[in-house]
Design an enzyme around this catalytic site. Structure first.
Site, PDB file in Angstrom:
ATOM      1  N   SER A 119       0.736  -1.222  -0.092  1.00 38.79           N
ATOM      2  CA  SER A 119      -0.035  -0.038   0.030  1.00 38.79           C
ATOM      3  C   SER A 119       0.854   1.238  -0.037  1.00 38.79           C
ATOM      4  O   SER A 119       0.318   2.392  -0.184  1.00 38.79           O
ATOM      5  CB  SER A 119      -0.696   0.126   1.198  1.00 38.79           C
ATOM      6  OG  SER A 119      -1.005  -1.012   2.069  1.00 38.79           O
ATOM      7  N   HIS A 140      -3.071  -3.413  -6.085  1.00 39.12           N
ATOM      8  CA  HIS A 140      -3.423  -3.148  -4.859  1.00 39.12           C
ATOM      9  C   HIS A 140      -4.930  -3.201  -4.556  1.00 39.12           C
ATOM     10  O   HIS A 140      -5.907  -2.609  -4.983  1.00 39.12           O
ATOM     11  CB  HIS A 140      -2.976  -1.538  -4.521  1.00 39.12           C
ATOM     12  CG  HIS A 140      -3.101  -1.030  -3.241  1.00 39.12           C
ATOM     13  ND1 HIS A 140      -3.547   0.120  -2.963  1.00 39.12           N
ATOM     14  CD2 HIS A 140      -3.076  -1.667  -2.093  1.00 39.12           C
ATOM     15  CE1 HIS A 140      -3.676   0.455  -1.509  1.00 39.12           C
ATOM     16  NE2 HIS A 140      -3.365  -0.632  -1.049  1.00 39.12           N
TER      17      HIS A 140
HETATM   18  P1  NAD Z   1      -0.865  -9.348   7.789  1.00 41.74           P
HETATM   19  O1  NAD Z   1      -0.156  -9.183   8.899  1.00 41.74           O
HETATM   20  O2  NAD Z   1      -2.499  -9.699   8.123  1.00 41.74           O
HETATM   21  O3  NAD Z   1      -0.305 -10.515   7.031  1.00 41.74           O
HETATM   22  C1  NAD Z   1       0.832 -10.717   6.629  1.00 41.74           C
HETATM   23  C2  NAD Z   1       0.997 -12.229   6.630  1.00 41.74           C
HETATM   24  O4  NAD Z   1       2.670 -12.303   5.928  1.00 41.74           O
HETATM   25  C3  NAD Z   1       1.302 -13.051   7.753  1.00 41.74           C
HETATM   26  O5  NAD Z   1       0.336 -14.165   7.929  1.00 41.74           O
HETATM   27  C4  NAD Z   1       2.587 -13.586   8.090  1.00 41.74           C
HETATM   28  O6  NAD Z   1       2.816 -14.689   8.619  1.00 41.74           O
HETATM   29  C5  NAD Z   1       2.924 -13.461   6.421  1.00 41.74           C
HETATM   30  N1  NAD Z   1       4.582 -13.440   6.333  1.00 41.74           N
HETATM   31  C6  NAD Z   1       5.341 -12.843   7.123  1.00 41.74           C
HETATM   32  N2  NAD Z   1       6.639 -12.966   6.740  1.00 41.74           N
HETATM   33  C7  NAD Z   1       6.419 -13.647   5.512  1.00 41.74           C
HETATM   34  C8  NAD Z   1       7.388 -13.928   4.393  1.00 41.74           C
HETATM   35  N3  NAD Z   1       8.562 -14.027   4.537  1.00 41.74           N
HETATM   36  N4  NAD Z   1       6.832 -14.699   3.246  1.00 41.74           N
HETATM   37  C9  NAD Z   1       5.306 -14.791   3.258  1.00 41.74           C
HETATM   38  N5  NAD Z   1       4.567 -14.259   4.219  1.00 41.74           N
HETATM   39  C10 NAD Z   1       5.052 -13.874   5.196  1.00 41.74           C
HETATM   40  O7  NAD Z   1      -0.889  -8.205   6.750  1.00 41.74           O
HETATM   41  P2  NAD Z   1      -1.924  -7.635   5.807  1.00 41.74           P
HETATM   42  O8  NAD Z   1      -2.592  -6.673   6.315  1.00 41.74           O
HETATM   43  O9  NAD Z   1      -2.673  -8.900   5.070  1.00 41.74           O
HETATM   44  O10 NAD Z   1      -0.864  -6.840   4.689  1.00 41.74           O
HETATM   45  C11 NAD Z   1      -0.242  -7.751   3.802  1.00 41.74           C
HETATM   46  C12 NAD Z   1       0.252  -6.641   2.596  1.00 41.74           C
HETATM   47  O11 NAD Z   1      -0.973  -6.074   2.129  1.00 41.74           O
HETATM   48  C13 NAD Z   1       1.062  -5.533   3.141  1.00 41.74           C
HETATM   49  O12 NAD Z   1       2.050  -5.090   2.154  1.00 41.74           O
HETATM   50  C14 NAD Z   1       0.192  -4.250   3.236  1.00 41.74           C
HETATM   51  O13 NAD Z   1       0.501  -3.025   3.287  1.00 41.74           O
HETATM   52  C15 NAD Z   1      -0.869  -4.482   2.153  1.00 41.74           C
HETATM   53  N6  NAD Z   1      -2.424  -4.112   2.230  1.00 41.74           N
HETATM   54  C16 NAD Z   1      -3.091  -4.229   3.397  1.00 41.74           C
HETATM   55  C17 NAD Z   1      -4.204  -3.577   3.511  1.00 41.74           C
HETATM   56  C18 NAD Z   1      -4.790  -3.748   4.958  1.00 41.74           C
HETATM   57  O14 NAD Z   1      -5.753  -2.992   4.965  1.00 41.74           O
HETATM   58  N7  NAD Z   1      -4.543  -4.677   5.776  1.00 41.74           N
HETATM   59  C19 NAD Z   1      -4.882  -3.020   2.333  1.00 41.74           C
HETATM   60  C20 NAD Z   1      -4.238  -3.034   1.319  1.00 41.74           C
HETATM   61  C21 NAD Z   1      -2.936  -3.316   1.261  1.00 41.74           C
END
Ligand code: NAD
Length: 390
Positions: A119, A140
């Protein structure tokens, strides 16, 4: 290049939702997470969402079963070798993402496409060390991916058109609405929505109205599902402050300056719902404060609040368009679908009248002595002149 098999890296909030969409679209999908607990939780969440969706008539029980059969879990990244599109939703950390994509380039076929759901990290920076940056792009999604229809398709400096076209096709196949966004801070939605909380915080700081009055006005007069302070409490005041600081660090302009109230709230532990107190008080997840009636603020004042925030949104969106971030109609679509806003910023501009939006910004700049913070974007000035001339 036609994607048939999808890999998803990260089984958290976003990864599980994206895997669900891919499986429902009929793509054989492998979801990987290095944490076995997170992988199992992610898979359970998809299974239960598929069952619930069938119960609510969003799809049939047969379609849910078919989607469940499309989804596999992968404890090792190497198990994503046969995917021809891998979407990464791992933690927001540049080095971690770069390392993952370097490994994926070795694991997957040379023709495979790789996409990041970041993001806030520039797509071009993630792609810098890649051997095949032309096969890389940003996809995204918004939270929760299964409900929010928007996908911002972000081109890195070296993304090939064919890559962008194919990830756009896949996003459509997943039932999403893809819009093209330039690789600029916050892409479209997160950038154009800056004024929603920042302008509300400034109004609170100036004593224009209370947080509850501003929220009530935005919901009842503006048609927003949540007011800015309700949203801050939901997201987490600390998370919002981190995002605000990251924007300001990327571009230290007065418009993007975090408000001192945010840091004060974090300092005091008023982090929002998760802490039981933020702008409002909560017990067992329920808000304790009474709902303020619309009558708590005279109609004209409520209107003037709403107008100040949406004028900020229209101005920020105009700057974004001036900088080539996206086309105006894509900005409107993105803000409606990515955030459930009742109107896009250009629709607000036209509803209020561009000359009125411009006059409001000029009045704020003069009254608050902040010409730079309330400077109007050239595109807004042009729209106001065109409207006055026509
Ligand atoms: P989250 O913490 O819910 O999930 C991340 C996952 O990645 C976890 O399950 C973790 O175990 C795993 N992980 C850790 N190290 C890893 C590795 N080396 N390889 C693969 N997986 C690994 O996070 P999220 O909210 O799902 O966010 C993930 C991405 O999406 C980020 O880049 C975030 O900026 C983006 N994003 C988040 C949102 C939101 O609202 N949460 C919205 C859009 C984009």
């Amino acid at each position: 290049m036609s994607v048939e098999r999808v890999g998803v890296v990260g089984a958290g909030t976003m990864g599980a939702g994206i895997a669900q969409l891919a499986a429902l679209a009929g793509f054989p999908t492998a979801m990987h997470d290095p944490d076995p607990g997170a992988l199992a939780t992610g898979a359970d969440r998809v299974a239960s969402a598929l069952a619930k969706g069938a119960g609510r008539g969003l799809w049939s029980a047969g379609e849910a079963a078919e989607a469940a059969s499309m989804l596999g879990t992968a404890t090792e990244l190497e198990q994503l070798a046969s995917a021809d599109l891998v979407i990464e939703a791992a933690p927001e950390d540049l080095e971690l993402k770069r390392e993952l994509f370097a490994r994926l380039e070795r694991i997957c076929d040379e023709s495979a496409l790789l996409a990041t759901n970041t993001s806030s990290i520039p797509v071009t920076r993630i792609a810098e060390p890649l051997e095949r940056p032309e096969r890389f792009a940003g996809m995204h999604f918004f939270n929760p991916p299964a409900l929010m229809r928007l996908v911002e398709v972000v081109a890195g400096d070296r993304s090939a058109d064919a890559t962008l076209e194919e990830v756009t096709r896949v996003a459509r196949a997943m039932g999403r609405e893809p819009v093209r966004a330039a690789d600029a801070p916050g892409f479209i939605v997160n950038r154009c929505n800056r004024p929603f909380s920042l302008e509300a915080l400034r109004m609170l700081g100036e004593g224009v109205a209370s947080h509850a009055q501003i929220d009530a006005a935005m919901r009842m007069r503006g048609g927003y599902r949540m007011g800015p302070f309700e949203l801050l409490d939901l997201i987490g005041v600390d998370i919002n402050l981190e995002v605000a600081r990251s924007f300001h660090a990327q571009r230290p302009i007065p418009r993007w300056e975090p408000h001192p109230i945010q840091a004060e709230m974090v300092e005091a532990g008023r982090l929002g719902r998760k802490a039981g107190r933020g702008f409002y008080e909560y017990r067992a997840g329920r808000r304790l404060d009474p709902e303020p009636g619309e009558a708590s603020l005279p109609a004209a004042e409520a209107e003037a609040i709403v107008e100040r925030i949406v004028a900020g949104l229209a101005n920020e969106a105009s700057f974004a368009v001036d900088e080539g971030v996206a086309a105006p109609e894509d900005v409107d679509t993105a803000m409606r679908l990515g955030l459930n806003h009742p109107r896009g910023p250009f629709e607000w501009r036209d509803a209020l009248g561009a000359p009125n939006v411009l006059a409001l910004l000029e009045e704020l700049a003069a009254r608050l002595g902040e010409p730079e913070r309330y400077r109007a974007a050239p595109a807004l000035v042009e729209a106001a002149q065109a409207s006055a001339g026509g």
